[in-house]
Structures are given as C-alpha cells and as structure tokens.
Scaffold this motif. Structure first.
Motif, PDB file in Angstrom:
ATOM      1  N   ASN A 762       0.839  -1.198   0.000  1.00  0.00           N
ATOM      2  CA  ASN A 762       0.000   0.000   0.000  1.00  0.00           C
ATOM      3  C   ASN A 762       0.878   1.253   0.000  1.00  0.00           C
ATOM      4  O   ASN A 762       1.686   1.463   0.900  1.00  0.00           O
ATOM      5  CB  ASN A 762      -0.902  -0.016   1.245  1.00  0.00           C
ATOM      6  CG  ASN A 762      -1.932   1.088   1.211  1.00  0.00           C
ATOM      7  OD1 ASN A 762      -1.584   2.263   1.294  1.00  0.00           O
ATOM      8  ND2 ASN A 762      -3.197   0.709   1.104  1.00  0.00           N
ATOM      9  N   GLU A 763       0.707   2.084  -1.006  1.00  0.00           N
ATOM     10  CA  GLU A 763       1.544   3.271  -1.170  1.00  0.00           C
ATOM     11  C   GLU A 763       1.388   4.259  -0.021  1.00  0.00           C
ATOM     12  O   GLU A 763       2.367   4.861   0.455  1.00  0.00           O
ATOM     13  CB  GLU A 763       1.191   3.957  -2.493  1.00  0.00           C
ATOM     14  CG  GLU A 763       2.083   5.140  -2.851  1.00  0.00           C
ATOM     15  CD  GLU A 763       1.712   5.739  -4.188  1.00  0.00           C
ATOM     16  OE1 GLU A 763       1.056   6.797  -4.185  1.00  0.00           O
ATOM     17  OE2 GLU A 763       2.060   5.140  -5.234  1.00  0.00           O
ATOM     18  N   ALA A 764       0.153   4.428   0.459  1.00  0.00           N
ATOM     19  CA  ALA A 764      -0.083   5.378   1.551  1.00  0.00           C
ATOM     20  C   ALA A 764       0.621   4.937   2.827  1.00  0.00           C
ATOM     21  O   ALA A 764       1.173   5.768   3.561  1.00  0.00           O
ATOM     22  CB  ALA A 764      -1.584   5.519   1.801  1.00  0.00           C
ATOM     23  N   LEU A 765       0.594   3.635   3.113  1.00  0.00           N
ATOM     24  CA  LEU A 765       1.265   3.125   4.314  1.00  0.00           C
ATOM     25  C   LEU A 765       2.772   3.294   4.204  1.00  0.00           C
ATOM     26  O   LEU A 765       3.441   3.664   5.178  1.00  0.00           O
ATOM     27  CB  LEU A 765       0.914   1.654   4.549  1.00  0.00           C
ATOM     28  CG  LEU A 765      -0.549   1.340   4.878  1.00  0.00           C
ATOM     29  CD1 LEU A 765      -0.725  -0.150   5.153  1.00  0.00           C
ATOM     30  CD2 LEU A 765      -1.014   2.145   6.081  1.00  0.00           C
ATOM     31  N   ARG A 766       3.327   3.028   3.007  1.00  0.00           N
ATOM     32  CA  ARG A 766       4.770   3.206   2.817  1.00  0.00           C
ATOM     33  C   ARG A 766       5.164   4.662   3.036  1.00  0.00           C
ATOM     34  O   ARG A 766       6.167   4.958   3.684  1.00  0.00           O
ATOM     35  CB  ARG A 766       5.183   2.773   1.407  1.00  0.00           C
ATOM     36  CG  ARG A 766       5.167   1.283   1.169  1.00  0.00           C
ATOM     37  CD  ARG A 766       6.071   0.915  -0.010  1.00  0.00           C
ATOM     38  NE  ARG A 766       5.807   1.721  -1.192  1.00  0.00           N
ATOM     39  CZ  ARG A 766       4.896   1.429  -2.112  1.00  0.00           C
ATOM     40  NH1 ARG A 766       4.159   0.341  -1.975  1.00  0.00           N
ATOM     41  NH2 ARG A 766       4.720   2.211  -3.172  1.00  0.00           N
ATOM     42  N   ARG A 767       4.352   5.549   2.501  1.00  0.00           N
ATOM     43  CA  ARG A 767       4.661   6.974   2.629  1.00  0.00           C
ATOM     44  C   ARG A 767       4.602   7.412   4.100  1.00  0.00           C
ATOM     45  O   ARG A 767       5.511   8.091   4.594  1.00  0.00           O
ATOM     46  CB  ARG A 767       3.666   7.797   1.809  1.00  0.00           C
ATOM     47  CG  ARG A 767       3.904   9.302   1.924  1.00  0.00           C
ATOM     48  CD  ARG A 767       2.947  10.088   1.046  1.00  0.00           C
ATOM     49  NE  ARG A 767       1.564   9.974   1.467  1.00  0.00           N
ATOM     50  CZ  ARG A 767       0.613   9.359   0.779  1.00  0.00           C
ATOM     51  NH1 ARG A 767       0.880   8.793  -0.383  1.00  0.00           N
ATOM     52  NH2 ARG A 767      -0.615   9.308   1.229  1.00  0.00           N
ATOM     53  N   ALA A 768       3.536   6.994   4.811  1.00  0.00           N
ATOM     54  CA  ALA A 768       3.394   7.387   6.212  1.00  0.00           C
ATOM     55  C   ALA A 768       4.522   6.826   7.066  1.00  0.00           C
ATOM     56  O   ALA A 768       5.057   7.508   7.951  1.00  0.00           O
ATOM     57  CB  ALA A 768       2.040   6.914   6.752  1.00  0.00           C
ATOM     58  N   ALA A 769       4.911   5.564   6.828  1.00  0.00           N
ATOM     59  CA  ALA A 769       5.997   4.952   7.599  1.00  0.00           C
ATOM     60  C   ALA A 769       7.319   5.672   7.347  1.00  0.00           C
ATOM     61  O   ALA A 769       8.107   5.907   8.281  1.00  0.00           O
ATOM     62  CB  ALA A 769       6.118   3.477   7.243  1.00  0.00           C
ATOM     63  N   THR A 770       7.566   6.044   6.088  1.00  0.00           N
ATOM     64  CA  THR A 770       8.815   6.747   5.753  1.00  0.00           C
ATOM     65  C   THR A 770       8.849   8.132   6.397  1.00  0.00           C
ATOM     66  O   THR A 770       9.882   8.574   6.905  1.00  0.00           O
ATOM     67  CB  THR A 770       8.950   6.875   4.223  1.00  0.00           C
ATOM     68  OG1 THR A 770       8.773   5.590   3.619  1.00  0.00           O
ATOM     69  CG2 THR A 770      10.318   7.409   3.853  1.00  0.00           C
TER      70      THR A 770
END
Length: 934
Positions: A762-770
C-alpha cells in the motif's frame, strides 16, 4: 541459537544499564532471568545479582522484596556494606527499627568510611527515640485519663474532660493500642448510656475500630447488644454516631489486609474477621433503630464500600456473598424503605464492579439469593411480592447478570409483574413498573414482557390517577421495548413512531419535575430511545433537555455513566453497523429476508450537523466526567463516542475535545478497556495527533503517553488499513514534539512495526511509515539502529538499504521523506561509510540530483555534504564517480543566485579540498570544510 549465548553475567550487565536509565521494572526482570539461570547454585554471581535486584526494589518501594533478596545474598557470602545498608533502609521503611539499626551498624562496621551508612544510623536512632517518647507520653496520658474515669469521687465534668482527652489520644494508632492494653475498653463501655459523656464515649469507640480487625472484634465482644439498641432507639446525635462506628467496623472488615496483630495488639493472631459475627448485629440494628440511626448506618455502609473498592485489597467473600445477601434479606423483610433501597443498588454496583467471581461461586451466589427472593414472589401476597421485586431491582441495577440469573430460575415472575402492574397501590405499581423498565434492558426478557405488559404500561401512563414517578418508569420500559429492534425499521415489535411519541412524553415529565431521580430514569430511557434516528435528531436540537442531561453528569453514578455513554454513542453513530453489499441486499429482498435499513436522518450530512450541535452543547465535558467509570462496557462506549466526534467534520472538533479534557480522558480510557474500546480510544488519540499540533494537544507527559495508543494501531498484521495509516501519521506528528517522545516511541517497540509498514504494498502506508522514520531520525537513539556494529551489522545495513532505496521512489512525498531521514542519519560517520557501499548508491544519487524540485535537490545535497565531510575514504569514493561531475555541473549552473544550495555545494567542494582530493583553481576563494561529525 541466540538465546543460548545469553549468560547470567550478560543479563546482569543489561540489568545494570536499565538501572542507570531509571527503568527499574525492566532491570528487575533481567536480574530475575539471570537468577533463574543460576537456580540451585550458591555462588558469588548470584549474591551480586540479588544485591542489585534489591537496589531496584528499593527504588520501587518493594521493601519486603529488598529484605528477602538481601537475606539470600548474605547467606551466599555477599554480606558487604552495601547489602547491610540496603536491608537497613528497607527495615526502616517497614518500621522494624531495631533490625534497621543493627543492619546499619553492621554496614558501618564493615566500611567505617561509609558516610551514608553513618547518617542512616543517626536517623534510625532518632526514630527509635521519637517512638519511645511517644509511647512514654501516650502511656502516661492514658493512665491519667483512665484513673479519672475509675475515680468514684470524681465529678461528671472531670470524667467528661477525661473522655474528651481519650478521643484525642485514640485518634492515633499508638494511643488506641495503649488503651486496649490498659483494659480501657471496659471503662469506655460503662459510659455509653450516660447522657453527658455518651457522645465522647462513642467517638472514642469510632477511633478504636478504625483500621483494626482485632479491636473491632473486641468491641463487638465487649459492648452488649442491649446497650447498642438502647442508643439506636434514642433518635438523637448519639444514635447517628452509631453510623460512624459501623463505618469504621465495615472499613476494617472489608479491607482484607491479612495483618498479624499477634504481637502488637491483642495477643491473638487474627487474619480474617469472623463475618457472621457482625452481620446479625447489623440486622438487629435495622430492626430496632430509629430513622436517624438507619440513615447513618446506610450511609456508613455505602461510604465504607466506596472507600475499600478503591483500594487494592478487598475481602471478596464478604462483598460477594455475605454483605449483598444481607442487604437483600433486609429488603425482602421490609426493613428498608424504597429510598434506601436505591442507595443499596449503588452499593451493589460498586461492589460488583470491582470484584470478580468464578462460575461456580457465581452459581452458588445466585442460588443463595434465589432462596431469599423466590418464596416471597410465590407467596401470593402483593406486599411480599413487591418487597421481593424491590430486592430484585437492586440486583438488576447493581449487577444485571446476577439479577438476570435469579429471573431465569423463576418463570412465574412475568405473570406476577402483570398482576402487580394492575394493583391499586402506588408503591406496588412503581416497583412493578421499575422491574419492567430494568428487565427490558435484556432483549430476550424484553420480548417476553412486550406482548401484554406494553399495553399495561401504556394504560398506567394514560391514567390521570397514576403518580408521575410511576408514569416515568412505565415510559422507560416502553422506551426499551421500542428500541429492541436495534435501529432496524423492519424489526420493530412496537408500531413505528412509538419511540418519538414516548420521547416527547418523557420530555414533558422531565421539564415538569427535573429532580435527580427523574433525570436518572429519563437518561436511562434515552439510552435506548436514541437508537431511533428521529429521537436522537430531536434530542440534540433540544437545547433545554440537553442542558439538563449534561448538568446531571457532574458526579455520575455507574448506571448513569453507562446510560450517558449509550446516548452519545448512539447520537454519534459510533456503534457497529453492518456493511451490506448492494448485491446481497437485493438477494435478501428477493428472498423476503429482513435487511437493516438506515434512516435518512442518519445520513452523513445530518450526522455532521448533529455532532456540531453536541460539541456546542458541551458533550465532550460530559464524556470526560464519565471517563473514570469502572465498567469496561461504559468505557468502550465512551471511547466510541470520542472517536465519533473527532473523526467527523474533518477533525474540526478536535480542538474542542482537547479543551474540554479529552486527551486526559482518552489516555485513561485506553489504559483500561475492552479490546474494541482500546482500539477506538487509540484511534481517537491518533486523529487528534494528526489534526492538531501534538505539542499543544498532548502537553508535557501526555505526549509520551500518547505513543503507546498509536503504536497499538500498527502492531496487528490484520488491522484495518485506515487504522494503521492513522496510527503511523499520529506517530509521525508525535515524533516531531521532542527527543523524549522519540525515545518513548523507540522504547515502546514502535520502530519494528514502522519498518514492517515500509515494506507494505500500500503506497499510503509506505509513505506514512517513511515520514515517521524521517522525524524519528532526529533522535541519536534512533540512529543506533542504523549504525553498523558487530552485534547488529546485518540488521543495520538492511535498514539503511531499505530507507536509501526509498530515496529513489517514484512517489514524491515518500522520496522526500526518505531523503530527509538519510540527511539526518548521515551526521554519523559510521553510517556514512555504510551508505556509499550500497550497490544502487550512485544510480539513485545521479537520478535524484537531476530532478528540478528544490525540496528533493536540497535534501540530496545535504546528504552529499555530510558524506564528503565524514571521512576521506567516503569522500574519495564519491569523487571517483560521476556524482562529483554532477556536483560540478550543478555548481556552475546555479551561478551567484543559488542561495542555500550554493553554500552547500561550496561546502562539498571545501570538504573534498580538505581531504586533498581536489585543488583550488588560481584566485578561487577556499571555503572551510565542515568538521566531520562523530
């Protein structure tokens, strides 16, 4: 394989590190694991670990643990000055002053230069002298006062003064113990019926019973029942003071501390109070006493239970079996008025909320209560049946589960209720209507009652001869029957629209007579009526009624807190709602099956308007007032209500929630709740952290306390994507507050779960984690996870590779967050040495440096500046690639108007010159290279 390498020595060293950090619980755990590995072995290592664990116990104020550990330590030959000193401090806090002095002197003997131990010896000696002075002076005073009471020639005034002085003396423990040892209780008993001295004698008895089971037992043995009953019949101040005596007795009985008074008080080791001895005495009190004494006794019962249920040690046998059974027996025998029975329901609720019984004990308890209630129900006499229903109502209000089990054992009760509803007696009608109102909380009972009793309740309400209090209870029962469909218009067992009509009638009764009792029943009715969309819509719009409800929440009882939580969960639509696919709905309709249908007043726009009105009416303050409730069900509904408010209207109400104490309440609700309740509380906390500046929303310690709820949202692999995303964003914002908050996230284990979310599809989860990692990278503690060391080299390198790969991610925000994180991380030389060895390093840097975006380019240049300044070998690797050519080209292209980026590029060149890797052209100004950061 890794676990086999851990030795007791390593565990001890890790424990020492935790101790230095102030993490005493963690240190105790590590020391205990080390001792478990050494179990059965008597060695120097065991002695040292025991001594270290004792130091932790001192910090945690576990003084018994200190004594136990040092005893073992000394038996293993570890009796040095520190060991004796720690045991001396523990004995001092436990008031074992003689033992404390001996240990402190041993510590000084072993190490005469130990100034701390010398100071401790002096302090203990002062304590011992102070105790001797107190006991000496107390003994003298007690002897003098008892002498005055025993003096046949002394006048009444002198004896009165002596008794007053004894009240002051017995107000402390030493005085009470001295009086008992001197046989003074018999002297006090002689004056309990003498007019002028009676009040002071009773006050003295109150002091003697305080916090002492042995003295309570002695008083019951010494004071004849006839004497007590004569006082109770007087209907004056003396009879009311019996309530004070009862309060102290109950307080001692209910707190089961297991004290051993064998040496200090009466010469007999008593650990548990013989409960049957007190309760028959209480029963006689209620049989014979006047109204003043009865009120005092019931207030004492309530206050004592409220106090001990807030303590850690409760005699559950007394609470669950003896005391509740005693109160029910009083009610069914007609010894308690209706008003007092309402007080008793609060007592039962308090007791039941803080105690738990297993299934076997629960069954025994229900059978015991049934044997008291059922014979009265089946007696055929209306008066006896009313008293039985009143006792049943106390159970239903205090513990619906227990009351429901009693009802299951007696199916005849439904017929009896119908009969009593038709009675001509207002008291009987009120009790029967109240029973219906309470039983209707259960769906199955509600269906059994609804068929015939709904019409009876309706008749009661419409009758002009019926009192308003009976009408109100009838309306509450009807309200619950209307709500039994659970909001599904297709499953109503009562005609559609009945709920709205009942709501309007209840409103009229409430505005006509807004007493506390009326408001309590109205709130309970609304807890069920607000399932109806029209009712909750009309309620929230009604400012006058909302004000009455909100004002009632200043000091809510357990039942009121539950009803209020239901009301606000319903009005915010925070209850579980089935998510039905359109295709399945069409199939169900074709098969003529019931399908839940939402009301148009529950639409998103109407919900937003409703929540805005609730916030304006002060509902967040009500939720905060109820958040200290003991019931987990209540706490779950409160958490749901909070989430419903902060998640609607794009979070615009978060500020109002914070202003009205919402963050404190939500953290409290998260600490103790059902699993669902914790999830909603955590999600609401995350929403607030996202929508507001967390430094303002979670001031001081609360910012650190908010980390655990947000981490809980990302821990489960089966968690909803929206929950995980909000948890990550909440942590991202919290990590921007301070280094202390960042360290708390690391300590709570959040980093592991954040790393895992970076690898999600999930792109949104990757972005938030980063983005979260970018903010955490400000912490030196966090950088340790990326710093290659011998013990974590592989893991650290893998983490660096993962975050660096995201520097070339196609998604803009993910890339810029990863570049920011790497920019912070490259302030460490060891991390810099590792980054340039990543296989894709040159490719990612060349691709990124060509991007025109100022934010991306600026972060990349900071990374290259840090790398070039860190180490000569690192700088040489960069100079020998095409990256350096890109830097030169970029420097030439920026020109004189480059601003910050021009300065960074110049710093890069200066660093290369510093290491002797490039030379300046003639006439070029040479910049001073940044000092490499270690």
């Amino acid at each position: 394989m890794v676990a086999a390498e851990v030795s007791p020595t390593i565990l001890k060293e890790r424990g020492n590190e935790q101790f230095k950090r102030g993490e005493y619980d963690a240190a105790v755990k590590l020391y205990s694991e080390g001792l478990d590995m050494l179990e059965g072995k008597t060695c120097k290592e065991s002695a040292v670990i025991l001594k270290n664990r004792a130091a932790c116990y001192l910090k945690l104020e576990n003084y018994e643990g200190v004594v136990d550990d040092i005893n073992q330590c000394i038996s293993m030959g570890g009796g040095d000055s520190k060991a004796f000193y720690r045991r001396a401090v523990a004995h001092q806090h436990l008031k074992h002053l003689d033992k404390a002095l001996k240990d402190a002197m041993d510590a000084v003997r072993i190490d005469p230069k130990n100034k701390t131990a010398i100071d401790l010896v002096m302090a203990i000696r002062r304590d011992i002298q102070g105790r001797k002075d107190l006991m000496t002076s107390t003994t003298g005073l007690v002897d003098e006062m008892l002498g005055s009471l025993r003096d046949q020639a002394a006048d009444v005034d002198k004896k009165t003064l002596a008794m007053k002085n004894l009240v002051n003396i017995t107000s402390n423990k030493a005085g009470s113990e001295t009086l008992v040892k001197k046989g003074g209780l018999k002297d006090i008993t002689r004056f309990l019926l003498q007019d002028k001295i009676q009040i002071h004698a009773l006050n003295c008895v109150i002091c003697l019973t305080r916090d002492s089971i042995p003295r309570t037992q002695l008083i019951l043995d010494s004071v004849p029942l006839d004497t007590s009953l004569q006082i109770l019949r007087q209907n004056n101040e003396a009879s009311s003071l019996i309530g004070g005596v009862l309060y102290e007795m109950l307080n001692s009985v209910l707190e089961d501390r297991g004290y051993d008074y064998s040496k200090r008080e009466l010469g007999q080791p008593i650990k548990k109070f013989p409960v049957p001895k007190l309760l028959p005495t209480l029963f006689e009190y209620f049989k014979e006493c006047c109204k003043v004494a009865k009120d005092a006794a019931l207030n004492s019962l309530l206050n004592a239970v409220v106090k001990v249920t807030d303590s850690r040690v409760i005699n559950e046998e007394v609470l669950n079996k003896e005391l509740i059974n005693f109160m029910i027996t009083l009610v069914v025998n007609g010894k308690v008025s209706y008003e007092h029975s309402q007080q008793m329901s609060i007592v039962v609720s308090k007791m039941w909320a803080r105690t738990r019984v297993d299934d076997k004990k629960s069954l025994q308890f229900v059978r015991q209560i049934s044997t008291v209630i059922n014979p009265r129900i089946l007696s055929g006499e209306e008066e006896h049946q009313m008293l039985a229903l009143r006792a049943l109502n106390i159970l239903l209000q205090g513990s619906f589960e227990a009351g429901g089990d009693v009802i299951k054992d007696n199916a005849e009760i439904y017929r009896i209720i119908s009969k009593l509803l038709c009675s001509k007696s207002p008291d009987i009608q009120r009790t029967a209507a109240e029973t219906v109102a309470l039983m209707s909380s259960d769906k199955k009972m509600c269906y059994n009652l609804a068929g015939h009793n709904f019409n009876l309740l309706k008749t009661l309400y419409k009758s002009p001869e019926v009192a308003d209090e009976v009408k109100l209870r009838a309306l509450v029962g009807m309200s619950k029957m209307c709500a039994s469909s659970g909001g599904d218009v297709n499953r109503n067992i009562i005609a559609e629209g009945a709920g709205v009509r009942i709501f309007k009638q209840i409103r009229q009764l409430l505005l006509k007579n807004p007493t506390e009792e009326s408001r309590k029943w109205v709130i309970e009715a609304l807890a069920y009526l607000t399932i109806d969309a029209e009712v909750k819509h009309d309620l929230v719009k009604d400012e006058e009624q909302m004000k009455i409800i909100c004002d009632f929440s200043t000091d809510p009882s357990p039942s009121t807190s539950y009803s209020l939580s239901c009301i606000f969960m319903n009005t915010t639509n925070s209850y579980d709602q089935p998510d039905i696919e359109p295709e399945m709905q069409r199939i169900a309709e074709y098969a003529k099956q019931s399908v839940p249908q939402a009301h148009e007043l529950d639409s998103e726009d109407n919900l937003k308007t409703r929540i805005s009105l609730m916030v304006a009416r002060g509902v967040p303050s009500v939720l905060s007032a109820c958040s200290s409730a003991d019931s987990e069900r209540t706490r779950e509904f409160l958490a749901r209500s909070y989430f419903g408010i902060v998640s609607n209207n794009d979070g615009e109400h978060c500020g109002a929630v914070v202003q009205q104490g919402g963050t404190r309440s939500l953290l409290n609700l998260f600490s103790e709740n059902t699993e669902e309740g914790k999830k909603y509380a955590a999600h609401a906390i995350a929403k607030i952290a996202i929508k507001m500046n967390p430094a303002l929303a979670f001031s001081g310690q609360r910012a650190m306390d908010a980390c655990r709820p947000c981490i809980s949202l990302i821990e489960s692999t089966n968690q909803n994507t929206f929950l995980v995303y909000d948890g990550l964003m909440g942590l991202t914002n919290l990590a921007s507050v301070s280094d202390s908050v960042r360290e708390r996230i690391i300590r709570e284990g959040g980093c592991h779960h954040i790393d895992f979310q970076m690898l999600e599809d999930n792109e949104a989860l990757r972005r938030a984690a980063t983005q979260c990692i970018c903010n955490l990278a400000l912490s030196d503690k966090f950088k340790e996870r990326y710093r290659p060391e011998e013990e974590n080299s592989t893991e650290a390198v893998d983490r660096l590779k993962a975050i660096f790969v995201f520097c070339g991610d196609e998604e803009y925000h993910t890339r810029i967050a990863a570049l920011g994180a790497v920019a912070y991380l490259t302030s460490d030389v060891r991390i810099c040495k590792c980054i340039v060895n990543i296989g894709s390093f040159e490719e990612i840097v060349k691709e990124t440096i060509c991007i025109e975006d100022q934010g991306i380019r600026h972060r990349l240049l900071v990374i290259l500046q840090n790398l070039l300044a860190s180490d000569k070998d690192v700088a040489e690797k960069i100079i020998n690639t095409q990256i350096f050519e890109c830097l030169l080209a970029l420097q030439m292209g920026i020109g004189s108007q480059g601003g910050v980026m021009k300065d960074i590029l110049n710093n890069c060149m200066s660093a290369a010159k510093h290491w002797g890797l490039i030379q300046s052209n003639p006439g070029e100004y040479v910049y001073t290279a940044p000092t490499p950061q270690q």
